[in-house]
Design a protein around this motif. Sequence first.
Motif, short mmCIF file in Angstrom:
data_model
loop_
_atom_site.label_atom_id
_atom_site.label_comp_id
_atom_site.label_asym_id
_atom_site.label_seq_id
_atom_site.Cartn_x
_atom_site.Cartn_y
_atom_site.Cartn_z
N MET A 1 -16.08 28.51 53.57
CA MET A 1 -15.23 27.33 53.59
C MET A 1 -14.13 27.52 52.56
SD MET A 1 -17.96 24.25 54.14
CE MET A 1 -18.82 24.58 52.60
N LEU A 4 -12.42 23.68 49.88
CA LEU A 4 -13.19 22.88 48.95
C LEU A 4 -13.92 23.75 47.95
CD1 LEU A 4 -14.66 20.23 51.41
CD2 LEU A 4 -12.76 19.95 49.86
N PHE A 222 -23.65 19.30 50.10
CA PHE A 222 -22.92 19.43 48.85
C PHE A 222 -23.89 19.28 47.68
CE2 PHE A 222 -22.78 15.07 50.27
CZ PHE A 222 -23.09 14.32 49.14
N GLU A 229 -26.10 27.63 49.89
CA GLU A 229 -24.80 27.82 50.53
C GLU A 229 -24.73 29.17 51.24
OE1 GLU A 229 -20.06 27.27 49.76
OE2 GLU A 229 -21.31 27.78 48.05
N GLU A 322 -17.80 13.11 52.13
CA GLU A 322 -17.71 14.44 51.54
C GLU A 322 -18.28 15.49 52.49
OE1 GLU A 322 -18.68 16.87 47.41
OE2 GLU A 322 -19.05 14.71 47.54
N ARG A 326 -16.22 18.72 54.26
CA ARG A 326 -16.66 20.12 54.22
C ARG A 326 -16.76 20.71 55.62
NH1 ARG A 326 -18.24 21.96 49.34
NH2 ARG A 326 -18.32 20.42 47.66
N ASP A 329 -13.25 21.19 57.06
CA ASP A 329 -12.62 22.35 56.44
C ASP A 329 -13.12 23.65 57.06
OD1 ASP A 329 -10.95 23.44 54.17
OD2 ASP A 329 -12.88 24.34 53.67
#
Length: 406
Positions: A1, A4, A222, A229, A322, A326, A329
Motif C-alpha cells: 500500500m 498510507l 491498522f 502486514e 481508516e 487503506r 489506497d
Amino acid sequence: MSGLKPDYSYEFRATGYPFRLYSGTDALEKLPDEVERHRARRAFIVCGRTVSRKTPLISRMKQLLGERLAGVFDEIDKDTSRSSVARATEAARAAGADLVIGVGAGSVIQGARIVTILLAENRPIEELVTQYPDHGPAISPKLLAAKLPIVNVLTAPTTAQNRAGSRMKDDATAAGMEFFDPKTRPAAIFWDTEALLTAPLSLIRNGAGTIWCRAVMNLGGFSENPLVEGDRLQSYRLASGALARIANAADPAPRFELCAATLLQNREADDGGTQFARHWAMRAAYAFSTAIISIFPHVGQGDAYAALTGTMLRRLGSRDPEAMARIADALGAGDGPAAEHPERIARKMEEVFRSLRMPTRLSALSIESAKFPQVLEHSLKNFNADPKREFVKERALLAEILEAAW
C-alpha cells in the motif's frame, strides 16, 4: 500500500503451530512416510463422493497406503451436515482409526476435524459446540480429550486447511454448529499437483472469489504488527495474481498460489492479527454469506460474498473510515474525499466479481428472500464474525441491509 504510512504496533504475541507441508508434483508420495511418522496402522480417509467416485485420487491413495489404510468414508456433503459427520464418525470408530486423513476442500477438512472431536469427547454434541447466551459474549467449551492426528490433502484452496475451528450444519434447522479445538490442527498438509487439479473450475472460481475478497478486506487492518502486514500483503498479491489464470483447468500454478494465500490468511491470526475485529463490512459479509450457503446449499461462498460485499461496503464502510482508506489506497481508489471510499471500493470489487462471472446482487443467486429472517437469525450466531455478540444490538439495521442487497 503506497499512500498510507504503516502504523505498527510492537506490542504483540505471535504463536506457531507445528505442521509439515508437502507441495508440488507427486507430493503425495510422502504420505506413507507421514503416516509412519505417527506410527499409525489404521489410517482412515474422510472425503466426498465426487473426489472418491469421479477422480482417481482416492484409488491412488489406497495404493500408497496399502495395509495402513483401515477404511474410507466418502459421503461428507457440501455443507458438512451433522448426519454425514455422525456417519463418518461411526465408520472411523468401527475401523479402529488411529489417524484421520481429510481429502477435499473446506467442508471435508472441517468434517475430518469434527470426526476426531466426536471420537474423543464423551459428551453430547450440544455440550461441545459454541454456546450463545441471550446476554453476553459467545462461549466455546474447552475440549480437553486428546485427538487423533490429522493429515489434510487439499483438492482446492481453503482457509480450513490448518485452522482449529470447524462448523457443521444441523440437518433440521440449517443452523451452524461451531467447534473450536486447537488439538485438531493438522500434523501435515499436502498440496499435490494431481490432487489440486481434480477440482472443477466452478469450485476453483468460487473459492478464488472468496479468497480474493477476504484478502482485499483484510488490507483494512491498522495498528497491527509488521508480521501481520506482511501476511496480508502477500496474501493479497498471490490472490490477485491468480484470478486471471484460474480459467486454465490444466494449470496448477494459480491453485498453488491460492493455497498459499489462504495459509497466509490463517497465519495472520497466529502472528497476532485480528481478522474481523474492527471491520464491520467484512464481518457482516462473512456472517451473512455463511448463513446463506447453509440455508441455500446450491450457493457457493464466493458467490455469496460477491453478491453481498458491495452493499456491505456502501452501508457499513463508513463505520471504519481508516480501514476504508487503506483498502481504497491498495486498490488505487484512494483519491477523493474519505466519504467516497466505500463506494469506490465497492465499484472496484464488483468489477472484479463480474469479470469472474459472479453475481453482485442476492437476487441473482436463485434464493428466496422470504427466508431472509432465517438468514439473519443464523448470522447473529457466528463466532468468527461476532464473538462479542455486537450484531444482536444491530438486528434491525442488519435486516435492512440484507434486504438492500437484494
